[in-house]
Design a protein around this motif. Structure first.
Motif, PDB file in Angstrom:
ATOM      1  N   SER A 241       0.838  -1.206   0.000  1.00  0.00           N
ATOM      2  CA  SER A 241       0.000   0.000   0.000  1.00  0.00           C
ATOM      3  C   SER A 241       0.869   1.250   0.000  1.00  0.00           C
ATOM      4  N   LEU A 242       0.479   2.224  -0.796  1.00  0.00           N
ATOM      5  CA  LEU A 242       1.220   3.466  -0.924  1.00  0.00           C
ATOM      6  C   LEU A 242       1.056   4.317   0.329  1.00  0.00           C
ATOM      7  N   LEU A 243       2.168   4.710   0.929  1.00  0.00           N
ATOM      8  CA  LEU A 243       2.163   5.593   2.100  1.00  0.00           C
ATOM      9  C   LEU A 243       2.538   7.026   1.720  1.00  0.00           C
ATOM     10  N   ALA A 244       3.433   7.174   0.736  1.00  0.00           N
ATOM     11  CA  ALA A 244       3.868   8.506   0.304  1.00  0.00           C
ATOM     12  C   ALA A 244       4.449   8.419  -1.100  1.00  0.00           C
ATOM     13  N   ASP A 245       4.222   9.460  -1.867  1.00  0.00           N
ATOM     14  CA  ASP A 245       4.828   9.621  -3.184  1.00  0.00           C
ATOM     15  C   ASP A 245       5.132  11.114  -3.284  1.00  0.00           C
ATOM     16  N   GLN A 246       6.404  11.466  -3.126  1.00  0.00           N
ATOM     17  CA  GLN A 246       6.742  12.879  -3.029  1.00  0.00           C
ATOM     18  C   GLN A 246       8.074  13.197  -3.696  1.00  0.00           C
ATOM     19  N   ARG A 247       8.225  14.474  -4.011  1.00  0.00           N
ATOM     20  CA  ARG A 247       9.485  14.985  -4.536  1.00  0.00           C
ATOM     21  C   ARG A 247      10.219  15.675  -3.393  1.00  0.00           C
ATOM     22  N   LEU A 248      11.501  15.413  -3.291  1.00  0.00           N
ATOM     23  CA  LEU A 248      12.356  16.023  -2.279  1.00  0.00           C
ATOM     24  C   LEU A 248      13.666  16.423  -2.925  1.00  0.00           C
ATOM     25  N   GLN A 249      14.420  17.230  -2.199  1.00  0.00           N
ATOM     26  CA  GLN A 249      15.791  17.515  -2.588  1.00  0.00           C
ATOM     27  C   GLN A 249      16.700  16.912  -1.519  1.00  0.00           C
ATOM     28  N   HIS A 250      17.725  16.233  -1.968  1.00  0.00           N
ATOM     29  CA  HIS A 250      18.793  15.752  -1.095  1.00  0.00           C
ATOM     30  C   HIS A 250      20.025  16.582  -1.442  1.00  0.00           C
ATOM     31  N   VAL A 251      20.658  17.161  -0.451  1.00  0.00           N
ATOM     32  CA  VAL A 251      21.833  17.991  -0.677  1.00  0.00           C
ATOM     33  C   VAL A 251      23.034  17.307  -0.035  1.00  0.00           C
ATOM     34  N   TYR A 252      24.035  17.020  -0.874  1.00  0.00           N
ATOM     35  CA  TYR A 252      25.200  16.242  -0.451  1.00  0.00           C
ATOM     36  C   TYR A 252      26.459  17.085  -0.407  1.00  0.00           C
ATOM     37  N   ARG A 253      27.296  16.787   0.569  1.00  0.00           N
ATOM     38  CA  ARG A 253      28.674  17.251   0.583  1.00  0.00           C
ATOM     39  C   ARG A 253      29.525  16.020   0.301  1.00  0.00           C
ATOM     40  N   ILE A 254      30.315  16.102  -0.741  1.00  0.00           N
ATOM     41  CA  ILE A 254      31.176  14.984  -1.135  1.00  0.00           C
ATOM     42  C   ILE A 254      32.622  15.426  -0.975  1.00  0.00           C
ATOM     43  N   GLU A 255      33.412  14.622  -0.264  1.00  0.00           N
ATOM     44  CA  GLU A 255      34.830  14.912  -0.037  1.00  0.00           C
ATOM     45  C   GLU A 255      35.652  13.710  -0.451  1.00  0.00           C
ATOM     46  N   ASP A 256      36.666  13.956  -1.246  1.00  0.00           N
ATOM     47  CA  ASP A 256      37.590  12.895  -1.667  1.00  0.00           C
ATOM     48  C   ASP A 256      36.863  11.684  -2.242  1.00  0.00           C
ATOM     49  N   GLY A 257      35.803  11.933  -3.030  1.00  0.00           N
ATOM     50  CA  GLY A 257      35.090  10.863  -3.706  1.00  0.00           C
ATOM     51  C   GLY A 257      34.154  10.054  -2.830  1.00  0.00           C
TER      52      GLY A 257
END
Length: 117
Positions: free
Chosen positions: A89-105
């Protein structure tokens, strides 16, 4: 692998429930949001425990839609997150933004931001 490839790989590993492959994309002291209960978890073992607990309760699938490099060096990823219970059963269907900090791969941190409407 560039940042987009790293993140695509991390999402694919998460969606496949391959926690070891997902953790391999992360810094050992990764700072990760606990989107289900609030707060943050720190380090591989804490992320493993959080995801393992989450997957016993719900069945999330997170698909990256668009990647935007930010001026401060972080990467913003627009995602579609579909969450179901274990009966399907569907509980959520949403658009979000994930913001990442990437260091040394490796992913150093991630934040969850509501996508603009």
């Amino acid at each position: 692998m560039d940042d987009r490839e790293l993140l695509r790989y991390a999402y694919a590993a998460f969606n496949a429930r391959n926690v070891d492959a997902a953790l391999a994309t992360m810094h050992p002291d990764v700072d990760w949001p606990n989107g289900m209960e609030g707060g943050r978890v720190l380090g591989h073992e804490a992320v493993r425990q959080y995801w393992t607990r989450q997957w016993t309760l719900i069945d999330p699938h997170v698909e990256p839609v668009d990647f935007t490099p930010l001026d401060d060096g972080r990467m913003s990823v627009d995602v579609r997150q579909v969450v179901r219970d274990h009966e399907g059963s569907l509980l959520a269907d949403q658009r979000l933004q994930h913001v990442y900090r990437i260091e040394d791969g490796r992913i150093r941190s991630m934040e969850i931001v509501e996508a603009p409407v």
